[in-house]
Design a protein around this motif. Structure first.
Motif, PDB file in Angstrom:
ATOM      1  N   GLY A 178       0.768  -1.228   0.000  1.00 22.46           N
ATOM      2  CA  GLY A 178       0.000   0.000   0.000  1.00 22.46           C
ATOM      3  C   GLY A 178       0.805   1.285   0.000  1.00 22.46           C
ATOM      4  O   GLY A 178       1.997   1.305   0.284  1.00 22.46           O
ATOM      5  N   ILE A 179       0.104   2.366  -0.332  1.00 27.32           N
ATOM      6  CA  ILE A 179       0.699   3.701  -0.351  1.00 27.32           C
ATOM      7  C   ILE A 179       1.009   4.125   1.085  1.00 27.32           C
ATOM      8  O   ILE A 179       0.232   3.914   1.988  1.00 27.32           O
ATOM      9  N   GLY A 180       2.139   4.736   1.285  1.00 24.51           N
ATOM     10  CA  GLY A 180       2.503   5.218   2.626  1.00 24.51           C
ATOM     11  C   GLY A 180       3.973   5.557   2.667  1.00 24.51           C
ATOM     12  O   GLY A 180       4.452   6.355   1.861  1.00 24.51           O
ATOM     13  N   GLN A 181       4.671   4.921   3.599  1.00 25.23           N
ATOM     14  CA  GLN A 181       6.098   5.185   3.749  1.00 25.23           C
ATOM     15  C   GLN A 181       6.884   4.556   2.599  1.00 25.23           C
ATOM     16  O   GLN A 181       6.371   3.698   1.882  1.00 25.23           O
ATOM     17  N   THR A 182       8.132   4.962   2.481  1.00 24.56           N
ATOM     18  CA  THR A 182       9.047   4.247   1.602  1.00 24.56           C
ATOM     19  C   THR A 182       9.106   2.800   2.083  1.00 24.56           C
ATOM     20  O   THR A 182       9.292   2.546   3.272  1.00 24.56           O
ATOM     21  N   THR A 183       8.880   1.864   1.174  1.00 24.66           N
ATOM     22  CA  THR A 183       8.752   0.462   1.571  1.00 24.66           C
ATOM     23  C   THR A 183       9.690  -0.411   0.754  1.00 24.66           C
ATOM     24  O   THR A 183       9.712  -0.325  -0.479  1.00 24.66           O
ATOM     25  N   GLN A 184      10.459  -1.216   1.449  1.00 23.59           N
ATOM     26  CA  GLN A 184      11.408  -2.121   0.790  1.00 23.59           C
ATOM     27  C   GLN A 184      11.050  -3.563   1.134  1.00 23.59           C
ATOM     28  O   GLN A 184      10.879  -3.904   2.303  1.00 23.59           O
ATOM     29  N   ARG A 185      10.939  -4.390   0.100  1.00 23.00           N
ATOM     30  CA  ARG A 185      10.566  -5.804   0.261  1.00 23.00           C
ATOM     31  C   ARG A 185      11.487  -6.693  -0.577  1.00 23.00           C
ATOM     32  O   ARG A 185      12.014  -6.249  -1.592  1.00 23.00           O
ATOM     33  N   ARG A 186      11.594  -7.934  -0.178  1.00 26.45           N
ATOM     34  CA  ARG A 186      12.298  -8.922  -1.011  1.00 26.45           C
ATOM     35  C   ARG A 186      11.392 -10.126  -1.219  1.00 26.45           C
ATOM     36  O   ARG A 186      10.687 -10.543  -0.280  1.00 26.45           O
ATOM     37  N   TYR A 187      11.439 -10.669  -2.429  1.00 26.06           N
ATOM     38  CA  TYR A 187      10.558 -11.773  -2.796  1.00 26.06           C
ATOM     39  C   TYR A 187      11.319 -12.818  -3.615  1.00 26.06           C
ATOM     40  O   TYR A 187      12.176 -12.476  -4.433  1.00 26.06           O
ATOM     41  N   THR A 188      10.957 -14.066  -3.446  1.00 22.47           N
ATOM     42  CA  THR A 188      11.440 -15.119  -4.340  1.00 22.47           C
ATOM     43  C   THR A 188      10.552 -16.363  -4.160  1.00 22.47           C
ATOM     44  O   THR A 188       9.628 -16.380  -3.341  1.00 22.47           O
ATOM     45  N   GLY A 189      10.813 -17.394  -4.935  1.00 26.82           N
ATOM     46  CA  GLY A 189      10.117 -18.672  -4.789  1.00 26.82           C
ATOM     47  C   GLY A 189       8.642 -18.638  -5.134  1.00 26.82           C
ATOM     48  O   GLY A 189       7.842 -19.329  -4.503  1.00 26.82           O
ATOM     49  N   PHE A 190       8.276 -17.858  -6.167  1.00 24.23           N
ATOM     50  CA  PHE A 190       6.864 -17.803  -6.569  1.00 24.23           C
ATOM     51  C   PHE A 190       6.462 -19.088  -7.282  1.00 24.23           C
ATOM     52  O   PHE A 190       7.173 -19.574  -8.181  1.00 24.23           O
ATOM     53  N   GLN A 191       5.317 -19.601  -6.895  1.00 20.87           N
ATOM     54  CA  GLN A 191       4.780 -20.790  -7.566  1.00 20.87           C
ATOM     55  C   GLN A 191       3.261 -20.673  -7.630  1.00 20.87           C
ATOM     56  O   GLN A 191       2.613 -20.411  -6.623  1.00 20.87           O
ATOM     57  N   LEU A 192       2.711 -20.863  -8.825  1.00 17.34           N
ATOM     58  CA  LEU A 192       1.260 -20.899  -9.023  1.00 17.34           C
ATOM     59  C   LEU A 192       0.923 -22.266  -9.589  1.00 17.34           C
ATOM     60  O   LEU A 192       1.432 -22.638 -10.658  1.00 17.34           O
ATOM     61  N   GLU A 193       0.087 -23.000  -8.885  1.00 20.69           N
ATOM     62  CA  GLU A 193      -0.201 -24.370  -9.300  1.00 20.69           C
ATOM     63  C   GLU A 193      -1.685 -24.670  -9.147  1.00 20.69           C
ATOM     64  O   GLU A 193      -2.385 -24.049  -8.340  1.00 20.69           O
ATOM     65  N   VAL A 194      -2.159 -25.594  -9.931  1.00 23.97           N
ATOM     66  CA  VAL A 194      -3.547 -26.020  -9.837  1.00 23.97           C
ATOM     67  C   VAL A 194      -3.715 -26.833  -8.555  1.00 23.97           C
ATOM     68  O   VAL A 194      -2.881 -27.685  -8.234  1.00 23.97           O
ATOM     69  N   GLY A 195      -4.806 -26.540  -7.830  1.00 24.50           N
ATOM     70  CA  GLY A 195      -5.077 -27.261  -6.587  1.00 24.50           C
ATOM     71  C   GLY A 195      -5.157 -26.312  -5.408  1.00 24.50           C
ATOM     72  O   GLY A 195      -4.879 -25.116  -5.528  1.00 24.50           O
ATOM     73  N   ASP A 196      -5.526 -26.852  -4.261  1.00 28.34           N
ATOM     74  CA  ASP A 196      -5.738 -26.007  -3.083  1.00 28.34           C
ATOM     75  C   ASP A 196      -4.599 -26.089  -2.078  1.00 28.34           C
ATOM     76  O   ASP A 196      -4.735 -25.664  -0.932  1.00 28.34           O
ATOM     77  N   THR A 197      -3.458 -26.644  -2.518  1.00 32.41           N
ATOM     78  CA  THR A 197      -2.340 -26.822  -1.600  1.00 32.41           C
ATOM     79  C   THR A 197      -1.060 -26.250  -2.205  1.00 32.41           C
ATOM     80  O   THR A 197      -0.793 -26.469  -3.392  1.00 32.41           O
ATOM     81  N   ALA A 198      -0.299 -25.557  -1.378  1.00 31.07           N
ATOM     82  CA  ALA A 198       1.015 -25.057  -1.819  1.00 31.07           C
ATOM     83  C   ALA A 198       2.038 -26.167  -1.612  1.00 31.07           C
ATOM     84  O   ALA A 198       2.408 -26.470  -0.478  1.00 31.07           O
ATOM     85  N   THR A 199       2.466 -26.775  -2.691  1.00 35.13           N
ATOM     86  CA  THR A 199       3.473 -27.832  -2.593  1.00 35.13           C
ATOM     87  C   THR A 199       4.866 -27.197  -2.578  1.00 35.13           C
ATOM     88  O   THR A 199       5.013 -26.009  -2.887  1.00 35.13           O
ATOM     89  N   PRO A 200       5.909 -27.964  -2.235  1.00 29.96           N
ATOM     90  CA  PRO A 200       7.265 -27.382  -2.219  1.00 29.96           C
ATOM     91  C   PRO A 200       7.637 -26.767  -3.568  1.00 29.96           C
ATOM     92  O   PRO A 200       7.231 -27.276  -4.620  1.00 29.96           O
ATOM     93  N   PHE A 201       8.413 -25.685  -3.537  1.00 25.10           N
ATOM     94  CA  PHE A 201       8.825 -25.017  -4.776  1.00 25.10           C
ATOM     95  C   PHE A 201       9.625 -25.980  -5.647  1.00 25.10           C
ATOM     96  O   PHE A 201      10.524 -26.675  -5.169  1.00 25.10           O
ATOM     97  N   GLU A 202       9.273 -26.000  -6.930  1.00 24.87           N
ATOM     98  CA  GLU A 202       9.971 -26.888  -7.866  1.00 24.87           C
ATOM     99  C   GLU A 202      11.117 -26.129  -8.534  1.00 24.87           C
ATOM    100  O   GLU A 202      10.877 -25.199  -9.306  1.00 24.87           O
ATOM    101  N   HIS A 203      12.342 -26.517  -8.247  1.00 23.64           N
ATOM    102  CA  HIS A 203      13.512 -25.866  -8.836  1.00 23.64           C
ATOM    103  C   HIS A 203      13.784 -26.477 -10.205  1.00 23.64           C
ATOM    104  O   HIS A 203      14.249 -27.611 -10.304  1.00 23.64           O
ATOM    105  N   ARG A 204      13.490 -25.711 -11.262  1.00 24.97           N
ATOM    106  CA  ARG A 204      13.781 -26.199 -12.612  1.00 24.97           C
ATOM    107  C   ARG A 204      15.255 -25.951 -12.921  1.00 24.97           C
ATOM    108  O   ARG A 204      15.855 -25.001 -12.417  1.00 24.97           O
TER     109      ARG A 204
END
Lengths: 327, 52
Positions: A178-204
């Motif tokens: 959201g809008i507000g203070q200067t904001t710094q974030r880090r992200y990795t390991g995105f996975q979108l998969e069919v189903g209702d469960t987040a399985t372990p990240f698949e390293h290709r």
């Protein structure tokens, strides 16, 4: 192989066991582990631009950099900083041909994140384009949020049920703080998969991930060298023998892409001194004449033709390129 | 900002438009994002430069 042996020794193989066998295809996100950076490793801009391959910022004033601050098992993360009073957001657009099977389905998005400073909230949006693979306008189909993303590396997951028929035209997975203070974030390991469960990240494997990225963006420069660099390696060439030099028309190289593009790509041509829209006219014994004119013709999803209409008296043309078929 | 280009025979090439600010050769195909931006620019009443 070790996992296969482990499974073979057991009397019962569970659904989870089968789900976790690496297939290379369960993750609809490309470059979810931020391993591919063909355009550079540090970006600063307003509005939209691509950073790590396939990841486009959608925010206002922002910087995006490659970070080695990561959770276990990852090499890089994407560090996004949004300015004070600006919203920070980024996401990945999935092309329509890879979304046709999602209509009516449940999908789960998972990723690792870490708040470095600023706002703590996080929204996850799913959006669809107004027409197939045309993102000049888009609409939300679902939004979820968490109030505190956490100051240490944490895995988050979000499940979206019964996706609408409009998802067949493409899908944008978007992260928004959201809008507000200067904001710094880090992200990795995105996975979108069919189903209702987040399985372990698949390293290709790296080469598989790079090839998938090149469907959307490819360059002639070596890995780790970016468009506009002063470098000869990777330059495409035509001619250059010590006969038939001319100051007029020279046929340039026919460029064939390593990976066929999603659609006919946008092309930028460079000489080997870093000048865009230019080529090198060269010849054995005379060397390079940089900053010469060049034109692209017959662009297709598999390659293009180039020519230099006039310039220094040489017998050959050399050129670097980028081909961009991003969404 | 945008400029038409010619084929080798001197006729106008209708399959590519050049964005002169950053030297993009943009194919005129509907699912190319840069062409989508060009169409918006045209819709605002702008006109590209003629080819040389």
């Amino acid at each position: 192989m070790t996992r296969a042996v482990d499974l073979a020794k057991r009397a019962v193989i569970t659904t989870e066991d089968l789900t976790n066998i690496p297939s290379g295809a369960k993750n609809l996100i490309i470059n979810g582990d931020m391993s591919i950076w063909q355009r550079g490793t540090s970006f600063s801009a307003t509005g939209t631009d691509y950073t790590a391959d396939r990841w486009q910022t959608q925010g206002q004033v922002w910087t995006g950099t490659r970070s080695t601050d990561v959770p276990d098992d990852f090499q890089y993360s994407l560090d996004i900083t949004s300015g004070s009073g600006s919203y920070g957001s980024f996401g990945q657009k999935i092309e329509a041909v890879n979304c046709k099977h999602l209509v009516g389905k449940t999908v789960t998005l998972s990723f690792y994140s870490k708040a470095v400073s600023g706002e703590t909230n996080c929204y996850v949006l799913l959006k669809v384009p107004s027409a197939e693979d045309n993102w000049t306008s888009s609409s939300n189909i679902s939004t979820q949020s968490i109030s505190d993303i956490g100051s240490t590396w944490t895995k988050h997951s979000f499940t979206f049920t019964n996706l609408p028929s409009s998802v067949a035209t493409g899908l944008l997975v978007m992260i928004f703080h959201g809008i507000g203070q200067t904001t710094q974030r880090r992200y990795t390991g995105f996975q979108l998969e069919v189903g209702d469960t987040a399985t372990p990240f698949e390293h290709r494997p790296y080469d598989m991930e790079l090839a998938r990225c090149k469907r959307y963006y490819e360059k002639s420069y070596p890995i780790g060298t970016f468009a506009g660099s002063t470098v000869v390696a990777g330059r495409r060439q035509m001619g250059g023998s010590n006969v038939s030099a001319t100051t007029s028309f020279l046929s340039g190289p026919i460029i064939t892409f390593e990976v066929e593009k999603r659609t006919t790509p946008t092309i930028v041509l460079y000489d080997s001194a870093g000048n865009s829209g230019k080529c090198v006219r060269y010849q054995l014994g005379l060397g390079d004449s940089q900053n010469e004119n060049i034109t692209a013709l017959d662009i297709g999803s598999t390659g293009l033709y180039t020519y230099s209409a006039s310039g220094a008296s040489r017998s050959g043309v050399g050129v670097h390129f980028t081909a961009d078929a991003e969404l | 900002m945008y400029k038409k280009i010619n084929n080798l025979d001197g006729t106008e090439d209708t399959t590519i438009i050049k964005r002169t600010t950053d030297n993009l050769f943009i194919p005129t195909v509907e699912d190319n994002r840069h062409y989508q931006e060009y169409l918006e620019w045209l819709a605002e009443g702008n006109i590209p430069e003629e080819a040389e």
